[in-house]
Every structure is written in C-alpha cells, then in structure tokens.
Design an enzyme around this catalytic site. Sequence first.
Site, PDB file in Angstrom:
ATOM      1  N   GLY A 177      -7.678 -15.549  -6.958  1.00 51.67           N
ATOM      2  CA  GLY A 177      -8.040 -15.061  -5.637  1.00 51.67           C
ATOM      3  C   GLY A 177      -6.953 -15.172  -4.604  1.00 51.67           C
ATOM      4  O   GLY A 177      -7.199 -14.961  -3.415  1.00 51.67           O
ATOM      5  N   ALA A 178      -5.723 -15.509  -5.022  1.00 54.68           N
ATOM      6  CA  ALA A 178      -4.634 -15.701  -4.064  1.00 54.68           C
ATOM      7  C   ALA A 178      -3.806 -14.446  -3.854  1.00 54.68           C
ATOM      8  O   ALA A 178      -2.832 -14.453  -3.103  1.00 54.68           O
ATOM      9  CB  ALA A 178      -3.732 -16.846  -4.518  1.00 54.68           C
ATOM     10  N   ASP A 198       1.997  -3.676  -9.718  1.00 52.08           N
ATOM     11  CA  ASP A 198       1.778  -5.008 -10.281  1.00 52.08           C
ATOM     12  C   ASP A 198       2.156  -5.079 -11.753  1.00 52.08           C
ATOM     13  O   ASP A 198       2.830  -6.015 -12.197  1.00 52.08           O
ATOM     14  CB  ASP A 198       0.322  -5.426 -10.092  1.00 52.08           C
ATOM     15  CG  ASP A 198      -0.035  -5.625  -8.631  1.00 52.08           C
ATOM     16  OD1 ASP A 198       0.884  -5.645  -7.783  1.00 52.08           O
ATOM     17  OD2 ASP A 198      -1.236  -5.752  -8.330  1.00 52.08           O
ATOM     18  N   ASP A 227       2.442   1.941  -3.046  1.00 46.43           N
ATOM     19  CA  ASP A 227       2.560   2.315  -4.465  1.00 46.43           C
ATOM     20  C   ASP A 227       1.669   3.495  -4.826  1.00 46.43           C
ATOM     21  O   ASP A 227       2.104   4.431  -5.486  1.00 46.43           O
ATOM     22  CB  ASP A 227       2.322   1.117  -5.390  1.00 46.43           C
ATOM     23  CG  ASP A 227       0.966   0.451  -5.225  1.00 46.43           C
ATOM     24  OD1 ASP A 227       0.268   0.718  -4.219  1.00 46.43           O
ATOM     25  OD2 ASP A 227       0.601  -0.347  -6.112  1.00 46.43           O
ATOM     26  N   LEU A 245      -1.895 -12.873  -6.119  1.00 49.19           N
ATOM     27  CA  LEU A 245      -0.622 -12.945  -6.833  1.00 49.19           C
ATOM     28  C   LEU A 245      -0.669 -12.164  -8.136  1.00 49.19           C
ATOM     29  O   LEU A 245       0.155 -12.360  -9.019  1.00 49.19           O
ATOM     30  CB  LEU A 245      -0.243 -14.406  -7.085  1.00 49.19           C
ATOM     31  CG  LEU A 245      -0.135 -15.271  -5.824  1.00 49.19           C
ATOM     32  CD1 LEU A 245       0.251 -16.703  -6.180  1.00 49.19           C
ATOM     33  CD2 LEU A 245       0.861 -14.681  -4.829  1.00 49.19           C
ATOM     34  N   SER A 246      -1.648 -11.289  -8.257  1.00 56.76           N
ATOM     35  CA  SER A 246      -1.738 -10.333  -9.351  1.00 56.76           C
ATOM     36  C   SER A 246      -2.027 -10.973 -10.704  1.00 56.76           C
ATOM     37  O   SER A 246      -1.407 -10.651 -11.715  1.00 56.76           O
ATOM     38  CB  SER A 246      -0.463  -9.488  -9.431  1.00 56.76           C
ATOM     39  OG  SER A 246      -0.686  -8.326 -10.189  1.00 56.76           O
ATOM     40  N   HIS A 291       0.829  -1.219   0.000  1.00 58.49           N
ATOM     41  CA  HIS A 291       0.000   0.000   0.000  1.00 58.49           C
ATOM     42  C   HIS A 291       0.858   1.261   0.000  1.00 58.49           C
ATOM     43  O   HIS A 291       0.414   2.326   0.416  1.00 58.49           O
ATOM     44  CB  HIS A 291      -0.973  -0.004   1.179  1.00 58.49           C
ATOM     45  CG  HIS A 291      -2.118  -0.958   0.987  1.00 58.49           C
ATOM     46  ND1 HIS A 291      -3.304  -0.582   0.416  1.00 58.49           N
ATOM     47  CD2 HIS A 291      -2.225  -2.276   1.262  1.00 58.49           C
ATOM     48  CE1 HIS A 291      -4.118  -1.648   0.377  1.00 58.49           C
ATOM     49  NE2 HIS A 291      -3.470  -2.685   0.873  1.00 58.49           N
ATOM     50  N   GLU A 348      -6.602  -0.829 -15.855  1.00 57.70           N
ATOM     51  CA  GLU A 348      -7.242  -1.392 -14.658  1.00 57.70           C
ATOM     52  C   GLU A 348      -7.986  -0.319 -13.878  1.00 57.70           C
ATOM     53  O   GLU A 348      -9.080  -0.554 -13.365  1.00 57.70           O
ATOM     54  CB  GLU A 348      -6.209  -2.082 -13.774  1.00 57.70           C
ATOM     55  CG  GLU A 348      -6.828  -2.786 -12.594  1.00 57.70           C
ATOM     56  CD  GLU A 348      -6.009  -3.945 -12.068  1.00 57.70           C
ATOM     57  OE1 GLU A 348      -6.339  -4.437 -10.971  1.00 57.70           O
ATOM     58  OE2 GLU A 348      -5.064  -4.380 -12.749  1.00 57.70           O
ATOM     59  N   TYR A 397     -10.506  -1.519  -0.205  1.00 60.14           N
ATOM     60  CA  TYR A 397      -9.264  -1.048  -0.826  1.00 60.14           C
ATOM     61  C   TYR A 397      -9.390   0.433  -1.182  1.00 60.14           C
ATOM     62  O   TYR A 397      -8.505   1.245  -0.875  1.00 60.14           O
ATOM     63  CB  TYR A 397      -8.958  -1.878  -2.075  1.00 60.14           C
ATOM     64  CG  TYR A 397      -7.636  -1.554  -2.729  1.00 60.14           C
ATOM     65  CD1 TYR A 397      -6.500  -2.312  -2.459  1.00 60.14           C
ATOM     66  CD2 TYR A 397      -7.513  -0.498  -3.635  1.00 60.14           C
ATOM     67  CE1 TYR A 397      -5.286  -2.028  -3.058  1.00 60.14           C
ATOM     68  CE2 TYR A 397      -6.305  -0.207  -4.239  1.00 60.14           C
ATOM     69  CZ  TYR A 397      -5.201  -0.973  -3.952  1.00 60.14           C
ATOM     70  OH  TYR A 397      -4.007  -0.671  -4.550  1.00 60.14           O
TER      71      TYR A 397
END
Length: 394
Positions: free
Chosen positions: A135-136, A185, A46, A138-139, A44, A173, A237
């Site tokens: 959903g893990a 990412d 970036d 890992l981007s 958090h 995004e 977020y």
Amino acid sequence: MTRPAGSATGLDSGALASAFAEAFQRAPEGVWHAPGRINLIGEHTDYNDGLVLPFALPQGVSVAGSRRDDGVIEVRSLQTGGTLVTAPVAGGPVAAEGRPSDRAWAAYPVGVARVLREHGTGGASLLIDSDLPQGAGLSSSAALECATALALCDLHGVEIERPALARLAQRAENEQAGMPCGPMDQSASLLCTAGHALLLDCRSGLSTQVPFAPAEAGLTLLAVDTRAGHTLTGGEYGRRRAECERAASLLGVAALRDVKDLAGALGSLRDPVLRRRVQHVVTENHRVEAAAGLLRAGAPAELGAMLNASHLSLRDQFEISWPEADAAVDAALRAGARGGRMIGGGFGGSVIVLTATDRAPRVRDAITTAYAARGWTPPNFLEARPSPGAHRTR
C-alpha cells in the site's frame, strides 16, 4: 510460514527455497526476484504515451517455483500465511471471478500465467515473498507480475525480450486484474540497472539508462511511506485516465503527449477540469526531459525544483494528492530538503524527498513531528538507492 511485507531488509533466496520445499514437498527449480520502483518524475504520463524516469529499488518480490505439466498454477504467499490458491492456466480475466479479498493478490500471478500461456508457458507451483511495504505505492503488484513472468519463462524454456515481456505483464494487470495502468511499472522492474534511472518513452517503448547515484553526490533520496494506504483499482485512477482520453479526443490528438501548443490547447477546452488535466500532463513531460538533462549534466542536486513543481501540479492540476503527502513535502522543505513530491497513482502511498545527506536526519524528524502534531500514524522511511532490475537469484 508468514512474514509480513517490509518486516526485514532483503530477501534470502535460500530461505525462500527451503520454505518452498516445506510448502510443496519438493525442491524449487529456481528463485527469481523483481524490484519495486520509484518514479523520480513523470507521473500519470505513461498512459498518455509520454515520458517517465523511474528507477528500481533494492526491495521487491521474490518467487520460488517449479514447473507443472497439468495446466494448473498454484501459488502461495508468505505475506498471507501460505494460503494456497489454485487455478487453471486457461481461463478468462481473473478479476471477473470474484475472488475473496484475502486472495485478490493471486490475480496478478495467475493473470500473468494466463497471458503468457499464449506464448508457450504453462503451469507452475510458486511461493512468493516480499519486502516491499504494501500500500505504499512502490509497485508491489508489478514486481509480483515481473517475478512471476521471469519464473514462468525460465521454467518452460520460453524466451521473450524484456521490453515485450514488460508489455505482457502490463497486459496481465490491465485485462486480468482490472487495473488500467500504463507500462511504466513493469518496464522499470524488468529494465532498470543499478546506479541509473530509466528514461522511458511509453509510446515507442524505447528506453535509455541515465546515470543517477545520489550518494555519490552527497545526496539522499528518502521514500516516505505516509501510511495512507491506497488501491488503484478503484474509480479515481480510471476517472483520471478517462479525463485525459476525453481531452485528447477533443483536441484531435492521439494522446496528450502530442499536445505541442499548450496555451492553444487550454484555450480551446471549455471544461476547466480537462484544462487542468492537460496542463499537468504536458508540463510533466517537459519536467521529465529537464530532469534527465540535469542527471546527464551531473547536477542531481538541481532536481529539487523539478520535484517541487511536479508535486504542486499533481496536487492542484491533477488533484490526486492527499493531506499526509502535502504535510510531508511541506515539512521536508521547511527542514532544508532540496525538493519533494508525491509518487504513484495518488490518494495515498508515498512521497520522495531529495536532501543533502547531512540534513537527512533533520528532515526525517521534521516529517515525523508534523505527523505527530496532527495525530497521524508515524511515517516509515527508507533510503531509495537505484538498484538492478529483475533477475534470477538461484
């Protein structure tokens, strides 16, 4: 024509090319791969114009594609049974179109196509495959964006420097998929190199490769999928980002990265929530600098203390951890791991654990036992190896 994400190790570009030919009745013009990422430290920071230290994973997203000249992008994913999604490249934000949940993933490749259209790309037929667990944290979304971006640029003969391409993928995004992420990412997926972490200044876009090869130091970095899935397009977020922006405004700085006197800043803020957010961001930036220094000094085993401090800050100051993450880190440390922390946006996803390689089996068992004692779904593990960034594979 279905393969769940994470069902196999490695992606076969030849098999994906054959699947493309079956799906679209013509051979692809190429296959491109973009990796997922793990952020070693710098969470958090970036979108606060700060510093991050990610590295690329072996796992990622591959895209087989061929050019279309009719202004249409059509995409299929092997993770969704090959369902076809077709959209015009010209158009507004994809998120505003209200796609069904089973087609929400298409916002990422279609969004990239719409942003890159301004730079000379056009339509394409794309078939997508992934071996990243969904959903893990890992981007996987950034990997999909970056693989799509490389494919579209190559197919249409457009050259864009990678740092700029990362910013365009981030913009897709933000604007197209409705996720207010920072640039980390996409930068990690496009810029990382094997055996290194990427020290990235998210304000200037400047980056440096920092040596990071855990195995050579007798270390293993485990990524633990806590199986508590998450989505970052929800409110939490965005709320954290808004809190950081509010704090920066009250402190009279462009971003929290600019806070130099932490004690003074905390003393001037009345809102205890904003004080906690500021404390995390400012100290996390310092932890990134310290971690990069340890790696340059050839002391990766000493990263454990940085990881532990980061997790406590994310849990207590930024308030985004979750029970499965806390239990995994606690169990790992009790089993003798050097350190661990949650990664990603929070509220679900993965943790990382740094351990001596000979202790790794004990650490895995301890985490699995802790989950079983609580009646939770068993976690998944993968060994995180710093790997190459996005590239063409065929």
